[in-house]
Design an enzyme around this catalytic site. Structure first.
Site, PDB file in Angstrom:
ATOM      1  N   VAL A   1      78.335  34.823  25.974  1.00  0.00           N
ATOM      2  CA  VAL A   1      79.629  34.574  26.606  1.00  0.00           C
ATOM      3  C   VAL A   1      80.293  35.923  26.808  1.00  0.00           C
ATOM      4  CG1 VAL A   1      81.982  33.732  26.104  1.00  0.00           C
ATOM      5  CG2 VAL A   1      80.032  32.190  25.899  1.00  0.00           C
ATOM      6  N   CYS A   2      81.043  36.050  27.898  1.00  0.00           N
ATOM      7  CA  CYS A   2      81.823  37.261  28.181  1.00  0.00           C
ATOM      8  C   CYS A   2      80.860  38.462  28.305  1.00  0.00           C
ATOM      9  CB  CYS A   2      82.862  37.431  27.080  1.00  0.00           C
ATOM     10  SG  CYS A   2      84.277  38.478  27.465  1.00  0.00           S
ATOM     11  N   THR A   3      81.282  39.636  27.881  1.00  0.00           N
ATOM     12  CA  THR A   3      80.436  40.811  28.044  1.00  0.00           C
ATOM     13  C   THR A   3      79.222  40.821  27.111  1.00  0.00           C
ATOM     14  OG1 THR A   3      82.044  41.977  26.668  1.00  0.00           O
ATOM     15  CG2 THR A   3      82.179  42.343  29.036  1.00  0.00           C
TER      16      THR A   3
ATOM     17  N   ALA B   1      81.228  33.118  31.460  1.00  0.00           N
ATOM     18  CA  ALA B   1      82.136  34.173  31.924  1.00  0.00           C
ATOM     19  C   ALA B   1      83.054  34.589  30.758  1.00  0.00           C
ATOM     20  CB  ALA B   1      82.905  33.677  33.141  1.00  0.00           C
TER      21      ALA B   1
END
Lengths: 248, 248
Positions: A116-118, A166
């Site tokens: 998730v995310c970076t 994202a």
């Protein structure tokens, strides 16, 4: 690990097949990247979730919340699901050779490779996203290409056994997508109701498509320093991986 | 603590006024009730978030995730914001006299008295919701009346200085509502974009209004035991508070 949805009238087995979930943690991660998916995935039948770090010693997230690892990279072995959160600390995690070696090895053996995310930049730095469609936080989306991935600015992206979410709060949508993939829609709907996931954001400001251009520009300016550092690291790592996006 | 939104052209003060946020934790809480609001509130200017428990020793949530308190009930004093998460452990927390004494005292002095999920039953057990509109997890909404509150089945309910959120994931909507109340809409929009809160639930199954009646009934059956225990505790506590909803 994978169990297809059972017919309505078939009783569930008393002991579901175990599903070992390895969630990598690191200093200055963004804790909600981890805790959103944790809440959803831990409710799957047979889920056995561990938090992994180099040592069994507390790790602080970017806002100072302390997490305690339950397993270490050197002893965990191969998970069914590998998961990586994001956050400012991704800059160091991408360049942590031992962490990356674990992610590569665990990812090669896992049934599902996820982030998730970076966190997807950590998967990318381990060479696990070459030629794969993947997503990340809106502020880092172009950087996926430097690591050989195909940047795909959607909330949850599934490409084969790779599932990426994202930014931050996407982890809840991500978690439900993983549950549906492994246990079917009905189990995902059940967990959605348990966690009363009926979101009502007070504003329409949660994506670069809906927020005001001024706000997007202001946040980009404020994170320009770390964004550039992460870009440079991704480019350097991408070259060692032979990723086409990193070529000059 | 409260700072009204500054005019666009006025520079922010370099050191924002401190905002002491006391988040009570307890065994078998539901961690996302806490970590969703933490992610949002910790990003407010001047936020100083502590996790409070009887002692500085690890506390495990209902799924086994470990949290480390940073302060204790006996030494913390009065917060600007008091926050209580929910979860199965609410049954014990409601009946923990020392915890309840802290919540009552802290709530009487705090600028904002808040909760997510069944955390509102802990506020109610401390006598802080008498005559107030409040919400909680859908599986416990009627029980608020036993503690003198006015059950209000909405996602986020604001009544004076009391802000309550519904089940688990409502904590993100709740957090943004608190930010907007204290720092104005623009700061809330900024945090919403930072955490990319642009939810896309894969199904429409997150509330009792949208989920299938069969699913709602199944989850109610499964939690009938703890629901009845919690109801009995709320009724008993409500009588000691003289709450009208607890009268026979």
């Amino acid at each position: 690990m994978r169990r297809d949805a059972l017919p309505e009238n078939m009783p569930m087995p008393e002991t579901p097949a175990p599903c070992r979930i390895a969630m990598v943690i690191f200093p200055r991660m963004t804790q909600l990247d981890l805790t959103g998916p944790f809440e959803v995935l831990a409710r799957m039948p047979g889920a056995k979730v561990d938090l992994l770090w180099h040592h069994i010693e507390p790790v602080k997230d970017a806002q100072g919340l302390t997490f305690t690892p339950t397993a270490t990279f050197s002893t965990y072995g191969t998970p069914d699901i590998l998961f990586i959160p994001g956050g400012p600390g991704v800059l160091e995690a991408m360049q942590d050779e031992y962490l990356i070696a674990f992610v590569r090895s665990a990812g090669e053996g896992a049934s599902l490779v996820t982030s998730v995310c970076t966190g997807s930049l950590v998967l990318g730095a381990a060479g696990l996203l070459k030629g794969k469609r993947a997503t990340t936080h809106w502020g880092a989306i172009e950087q996926l290409a430097l690591l050989g991935a195909i940047p795909t600015p959607e909330r949850v992206v599934v490409d084969g056994n790779t599932v990426t979410g994202a930014g931050v709060t996407s982890g809840i949508d991500f978690g439900l997508a993983v549950v549906a993939k492994l246990h079917g829609e009905e189990k995902a709907r059940e967990i959605q109701l348990q966690i009363e996931y009926d979101p009502h954001p007070p504003y329409d400001s949660g994506s670069v498509r809906s927020a005001s251009p001024e706000l997007v520009a202001r946040l980009k300016r404020r994170s320009a320093g770390i964004t550039e550092q992460r870009r440079a690291a991704a480019e350097r790592i991408g070259r060692t991986l032979g990723a086409p996006g990193s070529a000059r």
